[in-house]
Design a protein around this motif. Structure first.
Motif, PDB file in Angstrom:
ATOM      1  N   UNK A  18      47.560  26.219  43.202  1.00  0.00           N
ATOM      2  CA  UNK A  18      46.208  25.936  42.762  1.00  0.00           C
ATOM      3  C   UNK A  18      46.123  25.975  41.238  1.00  0.00           C
ATOM      4  N   UNK A  19      45.174  25.230  40.699  1.00  0.00           N
ATOM      5  CA  UNK A  19      44.830  25.374  39.284  1.00  0.00           C
ATOM      6  C   UNK A  19      43.348  25.691  39.198  1.00  0.00           C
ATOM      7  N   UNK A  20      42.911  26.174  38.048  1.00  0.00           N
ATOM      8  CA  UNK A  20      41.516  26.578  37.919  1.00  0.00           C
ATOM      9  C   UNK A  20      40.999  26.224  36.534  1.00  0.00           C
ATOM     10  N   UNK A  50      36.900  29.050  49.960  1.00  0.00           N
ATOM     11  CA  UNK A  50      36.678  28.347  51.219  1.00  0.00           C
ATOM     12  C   UNK A  50      37.961  28.248  52.037  1.00  0.00           C
ATOM     13  N   UNK A  51      37.798  28.196  53.355  1.00  0.00           N
ATOM     14  CA  UNK A  51      38.944  28.215  54.272  1.00  0.00           C
ATOM     15  C   UNK A  51      39.886  27.039  54.049  1.00  0.00           C
ATOM     16  N   UNK A  52      39.393  25.942  53.455  1.00  0.00           N
ATOM     17  CA  UNK A  52      40.247  24.777  53.214  1.00  0.00           C
ATOM     18  C   UNK A  52      41.463  25.119  52.351  1.00  0.00           C
ATOM     19  N   UNK A  53      41.348  26.176  51.527  1.00  0.00           N
ATOM     20  CA  UNK A  53      42.438  26.545  50.626  1.00  0.00           C
ATOM     21  C   UNK A  53      43.368  27.591  51.241  1.00  0.00           C
ATOM     22  N   UNK A  54      43.186  27.941  52.493  1.00  0.00           N
ATOM     23  CA  UNK A  54      43.930  29.051  53.091  1.00  0.00           C
ATOM     24  C   UNK A  54      45.437  28.830  53.058  1.00  0.00           C
ATOM     25  N   UNK A 114      33.413  28.392  38.034  1.00  0.00           N
ATOM     26  CA  UNK A 114      34.863  28.572  38.099  1.00  0.00           C
ATOM     27  C   UNK A 114      35.388  27.583  39.135  1.00  0.00           C
ATOM     28  N   UNK A 115      36.063  26.535  38.654  1.00  0.00           N
ATOM     29  CA  UNK A 115      36.572  25.479  39.528  1.00  0.00           C
ATOM     30  C   UNK A 115      37.968  25.847  40.044  1.00  0.00           C
ATOM     31  N   UNK A 116      38.183  25.586  41.333  1.00  0.00           N
ATOM     32  CA  UNK A 116      39.494  25.765  41.946  1.00  0.00           C
ATOM     33  C   UNK A 116      39.934  24.414  42.498  1.00  0.00           C
ATOM     34  N   UNK A 117      41.169  24.050  42.170  1.00  0.00           N
ATOM     35  CA  UNK A 117      41.672  22.721  42.534  1.00  0.00           C
ATOM     36  C   UNK A 117      43.070  22.841  43.132  1.00  0.00           C
ATOM     37  N   UNK A 118      43.298  22.167  44.260  1.00  0.00           N
ATOM     38  CA  UNK A 118      44.610  22.157  44.887  1.00  0.00           C
ATOM     39  C   UNK A 118      45.548  21.200  44.174  1.00  0.00           C
ATOM     40  N   UNK A 119      46.617  21.724  43.593  1.00  0.00           N
ATOM     41  CA  UNK A 119      47.553  20.906  42.820  1.00  0.00           C
ATOM     42  C   UNK A 119      48.116  19.771  43.663  1.00  0.00           C
ATOM     43  N   UNK A 173      47.168  35.541  41.838  1.00  0.00           N
ATOM     44  CA  UNK A 173      45.809  35.003  42.000  1.00  0.00           C
ATOM     45  C   UNK A 173      45.476  34.031  40.870  1.00  0.00           C
ATOM     46  N   UNK A 174      44.291  33.437  40.945  1.00  0.00           N
ATOM     47  CA  UNK A 174      43.723  32.702  39.830  1.00  0.00           C
ATOM     48  C   UNK A 174      42.839  33.664  39.047  1.00  0.00           C
ATOM     49  N   UNK A 175      42.860  33.537  37.719  1.00  0.00           N
ATOM     50  CA  UNK A 175      42.100  34.450  36.870  1.00  0.00           C
ATOM     51  C   UNK A 175      41.289  33.675  35.847  1.00  0.00           C
TER      52      UNK A 175
END
Length: 374
Positions: free
Chosen positions: A201-203, A189-193, A210-215, A137-139
């Motif tokens: 992902x990076x965070x 969000x479902x976009x990251x499924x 808490x930002x989540x970003x698709x690498x 997971x992201x932490x």
């Protein structure tokens, strides 16, 4: 000249405060006076020591899948420009590599149970179980002013039998240290499924979010730590970006990644406006420094690049073993957006070959290492 031993305690404290942490540890053994000064709470609060704490250390933990005896842990102090070999966890505390992660100040494991240890203390603590046991997971680690750490766990995957359940988005969970309980919040969000683990992902924790970003996808969304809601998913892709990482620096969000430029591949940094998600270029890594991280001309050689950062430092390193995990660091000036790039010295030998490399930044202070005075 006045002998050093005849200086006032205030002047001695001022002189000692300019020393980096590794030197201070040695200095604390010189005499009782120096030891009492260095161990005092007021010493860690001096302006120079606070300045030192704004230069986060780079931690690299190598995990071997079949033999935990081959695990190794290292820490790099940017002010002394030195690597330090850290002791590894006792064998009975070695977590599985698929659920072992690092975040600011902590090593953490998420499956089968959640546990954490301060990086320089090696005292493992277990919490109440997560509602959803998960791997990769992201932490994030944040506080509520009480001094106790709160953890946010986002995404990851879990197994049903021997298969990964790719349909389950897994709720966000936030740990309350006062109640030793986990609060369930809306999932990613479902976009990251299609890629909801830390491998894709990076965070970044920044400004209460808490930002989540698709690498690779370049999707970005943020979770409000107070309101417990996700923002609208946006796309953050500067022209030519192949893959990139979102990093929370001292006073800004930074995007760092490989970009296909007319003159060839480059490693770029962009400043991100957290309100509009607009970007502006900060710097480009010198080409000779970028290519010093590799020793091949393969098309996919950049795929092993990883990037972490904190404060005003961004570390870029190669996860492959063949060059002993080389790295470089960029220091971003707070006053003006100027960058200073340099190589990080090689890891202290011997360096084992790892199946997984965990890397993160963390601030380090004297109490983290020395503990309370006796």
């Amino acid at each position: 000249m006045t002998e050093f031993s005849n200086l006032s305690s205030d002047l001695t404290e001022l002189i000692l405060s300019y020393l980096p942490i590794p030197t201070l540890i040695r200095a604390s053994t010189v005499c009782r006076l120096w030891c009492s000064i260095i161990f005092s709470p007021a010493f860690s609060a001096t302006p120079t020591q606070i300045y030192h704490q704004k230069h986060p250390w780079f931690f690299l933990y190598g995990l071997h899948n079949t033999s935990s005896k081959n695990n190794q842990s290292f820490a790099f102090d940017p002010l002394s420009n030195l690597w330090f070999r850290l002791p590894t966890f006792p064998i009975h505390h070695q977590p599985a590599s698929s659920c072992f992660l690092g975040a600011d100040g902590f090593f953490l494991t998420t499956a089968p149970n959640f546990g954490y240890s301060r990086i320089l203390k090696r005292s493992w603590r277990a919490t109440s179980p997560l509602r959803f046991s998960r791997i990769n997971p992201l932490l994030g680690v944040f506080g509520d002013g009480s001094g106790l750490p709160k953890f946010i766990v986002v995404g990851g995957v879990r197994f049903i039998g021997n298969l990964v359940d790719i349909e389950d988005r897994l709720a966000v969970e936030i740990y309350n240290p006062h109640l030793d309980s986990w609060e369930l919040c809306p999932p990613l969000p479902a976009d990251f499924r299609s890629g909801n683990s830390s491998q894709s992902l990076s965070s970044a924790l920044f400004g209460g979010r808490f930002y989540v970003f698709g690498i690779y996808s370049c999707f970005v969304s943020s979770f409000d730590l107070l309101k417990h809601v996700w923002s609208e998913v946006q796309t953050l892709r500067p022209p030519g970006v192949v893959f990139s990482f979102l990093i929370a620096c001292q006073d800004r969000l930074v995007l760092a990644g490989i970009c296909n430029a007319p003159v060839g591949p480059s490693f770029n940094l962009w400043k991100i406006d957290e309100e509009t998600m607009e970007f502006s270029e900060i710097a480009i890594m010198p080409q000779d420094l970028l290519y010093s991280l590799f020793d091949s001309d393969e098309d996919d050689k950049f795929a092993s690049l990883k990037c972490v950062g904190m404060g005003n430092l961004i570390y870029v390193f190669n996860e492959e073993y063949h060059k002993k995990y080389p790295a470089c660091v960029c220091e971003i000036s707070s006053e003006s957006v100027k960058c200073n790039w340099r190589r990080v010295p090689p890891l202290p030998s011997p360096v084992n070959k790892f199946h997984k490399v965990i890397s993160f930044c963390s601030t380090v202070s004297l109490p983290d290492i020395l503990g309370p005075v006796l």
